[in-house]
Motif scaffolding. Structure first.
Motif, PDB file in Angstrom:
ATOM      1  N   GLY A 140     -14.163  10.864  -4.523  1.00 24.23           N
ATOM      2  CA  GLY A 140     -15.347  10.185  -4.004  1.00 24.23           C
ATOM      3  C   GLY A 140     -16.518  11.137  -3.849  1.00 24.23           C
ATOM      4  N   SER A 141     -17.637  10.572  -3.444  1.00 24.80           N
ATOM      5  CA  SER A 141     -18.856  11.366  -3.307  1.00 24.80           C
ATOM      6  C   SER A 141     -19.015  11.884  -1.883  1.00 24.80           C
ATOM      7  CB  SER A 141     -20.081  10.507  -3.648  1.00 24.80           C
ATOM      8  OG  SER A 141     -19.954   9.951  -4.936  1.00 24.80           O
ATOM      9  N   THR A 142     -19.590  13.054  -1.776  1.00 27.28           N
ATOM     10  CA  THR A 142     -20.052  13.535  -0.484  1.00 27.28           C
ATOM     11  C   THR A 142     -21.443  12.956  -0.266  1.00 27.28           C
ATOM     12  OG1 THR A 142     -18.782  15.576  -0.613  1.00 27.28           O
ATOM     13  CG2 THR A 142     -20.705  15.584   0.832  1.00 27.28           C
ATOM     14  N   ILE A 143     -21.610  12.275   0.860  1.00 22.98           N
ATOM     15  CA  ILE A 143     -22.885  11.589   1.103  1.00 22.98           C
ATOM     16  C   ILE A 143     -23.723  12.407   2.074  1.00 22.98           C
ATOM     17  CG2 ILE A 143     -23.963   9.474   1.961  1.00 22.98           C
ATOM     18  CD1 ILE A 143     -21.342   8.039   1.122  1.00 22.98           C
ATOM     19  N   ILE A 144     -24.934  12.677   1.676  1.00 26.58           N
ATOM     20  CA  ILE A 144     -25.833  13.504   2.483  1.00 26.58           C
ATOM     21  C   ILE A 144     -27.072  12.674   2.826  1.00 26.58           C
ATOM     22  CG2 ILE A 144     -27.146  15.660   2.584  1.00 26.58           C
ATOM     23  CD1 ILE A 144     -25.235  16.683   0.338  1.00 26.58           C
ATOM     24  N   TRP A 145     -27.172  12.326   4.102  1.00 23.18           N
ATOM     25  CA  TRP A 145     -28.336  11.550   4.566  1.00 23.18           C
ATOM     26  C   TRP A 145     -29.437  12.510   4.965  1.00 23.18           C
ATOM     27  CZ3 TRP A 145     -29.052   6.247   4.888  1.00 23.18           C
ATOM     28  CH2 TRP A 145     -27.930   5.464   4.592  1.00 23.18           C
ATOM     29  N   HIS A 146     -30.626  12.196   4.547  1.00 23.48           N
ATOM     30  CA  HIS A 146     -31.789  13.017   4.907  1.00 23.48           C
ATOM     31  C   HIS A 146     -32.681  12.178   5.819  1.00 23.48           C
ATOM     32  CE1 HIS A 146     -30.808  15.965   1.708  1.00 23.48           C
ATOM     33  NE2 HIS A 146     -30.336  14.894   1.112  1.00 23.48           N
ATOM     34  N   PHE A 147     -32.875  12.662   7.031  1.00 23.27           N
ATOM     35  CA  PHE A 147     -33.661  11.914   7.998  1.00 23.27           C
ATOM     36  C   PHE A 147     -35.036  12.524   8.162  1.00 23.27           C
ATOM     37  CE2 PHE A 147     -29.217  11.422   9.112  1.00 23.27           C
ATOM     38  CZ  PHE A 147     -29.104  10.049   9.156  1.00 23.27           C
ATOM     39  N   GLN A 148     -35.988  11.640   8.361  1.00 21.79           N
ATOM     40  CA  GLN A 148     -37.342  12.106   8.607  1.00 21.79           C
ATOM     41  C   GLN A 148     -37.609  12.099  10.104  1.00 21.79           C
ATOM     42  OE1 GLN A 148     -40.118  10.504   5.385  1.00 21.79           O
ATOM     43  NE2 GLN A 148     -38.484   8.995   5.388  1.00 21.79           N
TER      44      GLN A 148
ATOM     45  N   VAL B 275     -28.029  24.592   0.078  1.00 26.18           N
ATOM     46  CA  VAL B 275     -27.295  25.309  -0.969  1.00 26.18           C
ATOM     47  C   VAL B 275     -25.890  24.738  -1.007  1.00 26.18           C
ATOM     48  CG1 VAL B 275     -26.378  27.518  -1.725  1.00 26.18           C
ATOM     49  CG2 VAL B 275     -28.671  27.394  -0.749  1.00 26.18           C
ATOM     50  N   ARG B 276     -25.474  24.306  -2.166  1.00 23.13           N
ATOM     51  CA  ARG B 276     -24.190  23.638  -2.305  1.00 23.13           C
ATOM     52  C   ARG B 276     -23.311  24.372  -3.308  1.00 23.13           C
ATOM     53  NH1 ARG B 276     -26.981  17.593  -2.922  1.00 23.13           N
ATOM     54  NH2 ARG B 276     -28.277  17.851  -1.060  1.00 23.13           N
ATOM     55  N   ALA B 277     -22.035  24.336  -3.049  1.00 28.85           N
ATOM     56  CA  ALA B 277     -21.062  24.859  -4.009  1.00 28.85           C
ATOM     57  C   ALA B 277     -20.133  23.706  -4.352  1.00 28.85           C
ATOM     58  CB  ALA B 277     -20.291  26.020  -3.400  1.00 28.85           C
ATOM     59  N   VAL B 278     -20.198  23.280  -5.582  1.00 30.44           N
ATOM     60  CA  VAL B 278     -19.486  22.062  -5.981  1.00 30.44           C
ATOM     61  C   VAL B 278     -18.562  22.366  -7.157  1.00 30.44           C
ATOM     62  CG1 VAL B 278     -19.767  19.696  -6.810  1.00 30.44           C
ATOM     63  CG2 VAL B 278     -21.444  20.661  -5.237  1.00 30.44           C
ATOM     64  N   ALA B 279     -17.320  22.002  -7.016  1.00 25.64           N
ATOM     65  CA  ALA B 279     -16.377  22.174  -8.117  1.00 25.64           C
ATOM     66  C   ALA B 279     -16.751  21.207  -9.239  1.00 25.64           C
ATOM     67  CB  ALA B 279     -14.958  21.904  -7.634  1.00 25.64           C
ATOM     68  N   PRO B 280     -16.551  21.616 -10.482  1.00 30.20           N
ATOM     69  CA  PRO B 280     -16.901  20.736 -11.599  1.00 30.20           C
ATOM     70  C   PRO B 280     -16.292  19.350 -11.412  1.00 30.20           C
ATOM     71  CG  PRO B 280     -16.327  22.893 -12.409  1.00 30.20           C
ATOM     72  CD  PRO B 280     -16.017  22.906 -10.940  1.00 30.20           C
ATOM     73  N   GLY B 281     -17.101  18.352 -11.631  1.00 32.54           N
ATOM     74  CA  GLY B 281     -16.652  16.976 -11.435  1.00 32.54           C
ATOM     75  C   GLY B 281     -17.051  16.424 -10.075  1.00 32.54           C
ATOM     76  N   GLY B 282     -17.485  17.316  -9.186  1.00 34.00           N
ATOM     77  CA  GLY B 282     -17.860  16.883  -7.849  1.00 34.00           C
ATOM     78  C   GLY B 282     -19.186  16.132  -7.857  1.00 34.00           C
ATOM     79  N   ARG B 283     -19.324  15.273  -6.863  1.00 39.82           N
ATOM     80  CA  ARG B 283     -20.517  14.430  -6.856  1.00 39.82           C
ATOM     81  C   ARG B 283     -21.075  14.321  -5.435  1.00 39.82           C
ATOM     82  NH1 ARG B 283     -18.908   9.447  -9.547  1.00 39.82           N
ATOM     83  NH2 ARG B 283     -18.060   8.818  -7.537  1.00 39.82           N
ATOM     84  N   THR B 284     -22.385  14.321  -5.343  1.00 44.11           N
ATOM     85  CA  THR B 284     -23.051  14.119  -4.060  1.00 44.11           C
ATOM     86  C   THR B 284     -24.003  12.932  -4.175  1.00 44.11           C
ATOM     87  OG1 THR B 284     -24.726  15.743  -4.720  1.00 44.11           O
ATOM     88  CG2 THR B 284     -22.954  16.527  -3.315  1.00 44.11           C
ATOM     89  N   LEU B 285     -24.156  12.241  -3.056  1.00 45.56           N
ATOM     90  CA  LEU B 285     -25.152  11.176  -2.964  1.00 45.56           C
ATOM     91  C   LEU B 285     -26.143  11.575  -1.882  1.00 45.56           C
ATOM     92  CD1 LEU B 285     -23.050   7.847  -3.004  1.00 45.56           C
ATOM     93  CD2 LEU B 285     -24.126   9.007  -4.923  1.00 45.56           C
ATOM     94  N   ASP B 286     -27.349  11.875  -2.279  1.00 40.76           N
ATOM     95  CA  ASP B 286     -28.406  12.186  -1.318  1.00 40.76           C
ATOM     96  C   ASP B 286     -29.162  10.903  -1.016  1.00 40.76           C
ATOM     97  OD1 ASP B 286     -28.157  14.966  -2.995  1.00 40.76           O
ATOM     98  OD2 ASP B 286     -28.742  15.315  -0.917  1.00 40.76           O
TER      99      ASP B 286
ATOM    100  N   VAL C  12     -29.936   9.613  -4.643  1.00 41.36           N
ATOM    101  CA  VAL C  12     -29.829  10.511  -5.798  1.00 41.36           C
ATOM    102  C   VAL C  12     -28.360  10.880  -5.964  1.00 41.36           C
ATOM    103  CG1 VAL C  12     -30.575  12.681  -6.833  1.00 41.36           C
ATOM    104  CG2 VAL C  12     -32.140  11.414  -5.347  1.00 41.36           C
ATOM    105  N   ALA C  13     -27.764  10.379  -7.023  1.00 40.54           N
ATOM    106  CA  ALA C  13     -26.355  10.689  -7.303  1.00 40.54           C
ATOM    107  C   ALA C  13     -26.307  11.845  -8.297  1.00 40.54           C
ATOM    108  CB  ALA C  13     -25.650   9.462  -7.878  1.00 40.54           C
ATOM    109  N   THR C  14     -25.733  12.949  -7.879  1.00 39.05           N
ATOM    110  CA  THR C  14     -25.679  14.144  -8.731  1.00 39.05           C
ATOM    111  C   THR C  14     -24.227  14.496  -9.023  1.00 39.05           C
ATOM    112  OG1 THR C  14     -27.688  14.954  -7.640  1.00 39.05           O
ATOM    113  CG2 THR C  14     -26.451  16.531  -8.980  1.00 39.05           C
ATOM    114  N   THR C  15     -23.880  14.493 -10.284  1.00 39.33           N
ATOM    115  CA  THR C  15     -22.533  14.899 -10.696  1.00 39.33           C
ATOM    116  C   THR C  15     -22.629  16.246 -11.394  1.00 39.33           C
ATOM    117  OG1 THR C  15     -21.944  12.579 -11.034  1.00 39.33           O
ATOM    118  CG2 THR C  15     -20.462  14.225 -11.977  1.00 39.33           C
ATOM    119  N   VAL C  16     -21.849  17.195 -10.919  1.00 40.88           N
ATOM    120  CA  VAL C  16     -21.941  18.567 -11.412  1.00 40.88           C
ATOM    121  C   VAL C  16     -20.871  18.808 -12.469  1.00 40.88           C
ATOM    122  CG1 VAL C  16     -21.689  20.987 -10.745  1.00 40.88           C
ATOM    123  CG2 VAL C  16     -22.917  19.409  -9.266  1.00 40.88           C
ATOM    124  N   GLY C  17     -21.271  19.465 -13.530  1.00 44.81           N
ATOM    125  CA  GLY C  17     -20.313  19.806 -14.584  1.00 44.81           C
ATOM    126  C   GLY C  17     -20.567  21.205 -15.107  1.00 44.81           C
ATOM    127  N   ARG C  18     -19.737  21.643 -16.020  1.00 45.46           N
ATOM    128  CA  ARG C  18     -19.888  22.969 -16.611  1.00 45.46           C
ATOM    129  C   ARG C  18     -20.316  22.851 -18.062  1.00 45.46           C
ATOM    130  NH1 ARG C  18     -16.830  27.196 -14.906  1.00 45.46           N
ATOM    131  NH2 ARG C  18     -17.836  28.266 -16.609  1.00 45.46           N
TER     132      ARG C  18
END
Lengths: 216, 159
Positions: free
Chosen positions: A196-204, B131-142, B153-159
């Motif tokens: 799954g995704s790590t979700i990062i909320w950014h608050f203003q 600053v993030r350290a993400v193993a390949p295949g990892g995904r973040t949702l900002d 913003v969905a970011t999927t990291v790869g090599r």
């Protein structure tokens, strides 16, 4: 600005004393000690005012939180406090056990429930702060609200921290190594399941984000 | 005899000069630079807009549907606004246009851990940098709320 410096330089022991006093968890002697500190220190009084405001907000949020999902929502809303600054964690609070967090009550529990060992508040200041930390954002199982708290470790004076190497290659794990907050706040939710995704909320600062955390 | 001695001395002098010249040349030659492999990482970035409209998820976001639906109880309509994959080398930056400014991704290099993670810095316009350290295949949702919308913003990291 000097007020902020005063807050930031208040000894950790005094800060802890005020937090416990705010929670009403002090004995008679310690209560007198806290009151004396408030009488003598302007910095302590400024922090006390912040703590009281925080407590009021927390109470208002908690009273609305009847269901676990709403409690999670409330926890997130706490991060909307203006000018929140995350401070470097002391060594003894690294990897704070989740079980202990769950046993705690009151303001300290709420703040630690955010995932941070210690949080400093500087109301109304658009100050930049750097929090050196590592957030272990591995998958967590569904459970009580506080069990969702990410583990945090910190190494003073450096922006890296030892990380567990239990992961297998390509496990997709995510670490937040460093945060540099210009304004607002940040909340990190670990993935709920493997892959799954790590979700990062950014608050203003204006508190625009509401209800982060979802239904779970 | 003296002429012969003189020739020998000249010859020795010339040899000595050659030797010194060779030594000096060797000293001035820069040491061989070890070839360093260029590290590269890819960042698949998808910009998603969430609104409070009727529940629907863009078919291109099928892999994220479950997570998006559980993100926030009030936002149920998810549309893919932009999709881009950036391949960055160490130290270089990529930008993604968001409604409130440019999101910047800077590839910092691979971590020295047993699991090589992609270290990168993400700057949210006007808010913060992480600053993030993400193993390949990892995904973040900002996730950021702008007005009555959520920008994800969905970011999927790869090599």
């Amino acid at each position: 600005m000097s007020e902020m410096l005063d807050k930031m330089t208040l000894p950790d022991g005094d800060f802890e004393l005020l937090m416990l006093h705010a929670d009403g968890e002090l004995s008679g002697d310690r209560t007198a000690q806290a009151q004396q500190l408030l009488a003598e220190s302007a910095a302590a009084r400024a922090i006390w005012a912040d703590l009281q405001l925080t407590r009021t907000l927390v109470r208002a949020i908690a009273e609305d939180a009847a269901a676990p999902a709403q409690a999670k929502l409330a926890r997130t809303d706490l991060s909307l406090l203006p000018g929140q600054i995350m401070r470097k964690l002391p060594d003894d609070q690294a990897l704070h056990p989740v079980a202990e967090i769950a046993k705690e009550r009151g303001l300290i529990a709420w703040i630690r429930g955010l995932g941070f060992g210690k949080v400093g508040f500087a109301m109304g200041l658009a100050a930049a702060a750097v929090a050196f930390m590592v957030v272990k954002a591995g998958p967590v199982a569904d459970g009580p609200v506080l069990d969702q708290t990410a583990e945090i470790a910190a190494v003073p004076g450096t922006n890296t921290a030892p990380r567990p190497d239990a992961e297998t290659p390509d496990d997709g794990s995510v670490f937040i190594e460093e945060m540099d907050i210009e304004s607002g706040g940040v909340m990190v939710h670990p993935p709920r399941e493997q892959g799954g995704s790590t979700i990062i909320w950014h608050f203003q600062d204006n508190g625009a984000a509401q209800g982060a955390g979802g239904e779970g | 005899m003296s002429a012969m001695w003189s020739k020998t001395a000249v010859l020795r002098g010339a040899l000595l000069a050659l030797l010194l010249a060779a030594t000096a040349a060797q000293a001035q030659t820069p040491p061989p630079v070890p070839t360093q492999a260029v590290e590269r990482a890819s960042f698949q970035v998808r910009v998603i807009e969430a609104t409070k409209g009727a529940a629907s998820v863009d078919p291109k976001l099928a892999d994220l549907e479950r997570e998006l639906r559980s993100l926030h109880r009030d936002y149920a309509h998810f549309a893919l606004i932009k999709s881009d994959t950036q391949s960055l080398t160490t130290g270089t930056r990529g930008t993604v246009r968001l409604p409130n400014g440019e999101l910047i991704i800077q590839f910092l290099g691979l971590s020295a851990d047993k699991v090589q993670r992609v270290r990168h810095r993400v700057e949210m316009p006007g808010l913060n940098a992480t600053v993030r350290a993400v193993a390949p295949g990892g995904r973040t949702l900002d996730v950021l709320q702008l007005g009555d919308k959520l920008v994800i913003v969905a970011t999927t990291v790869g090599r």
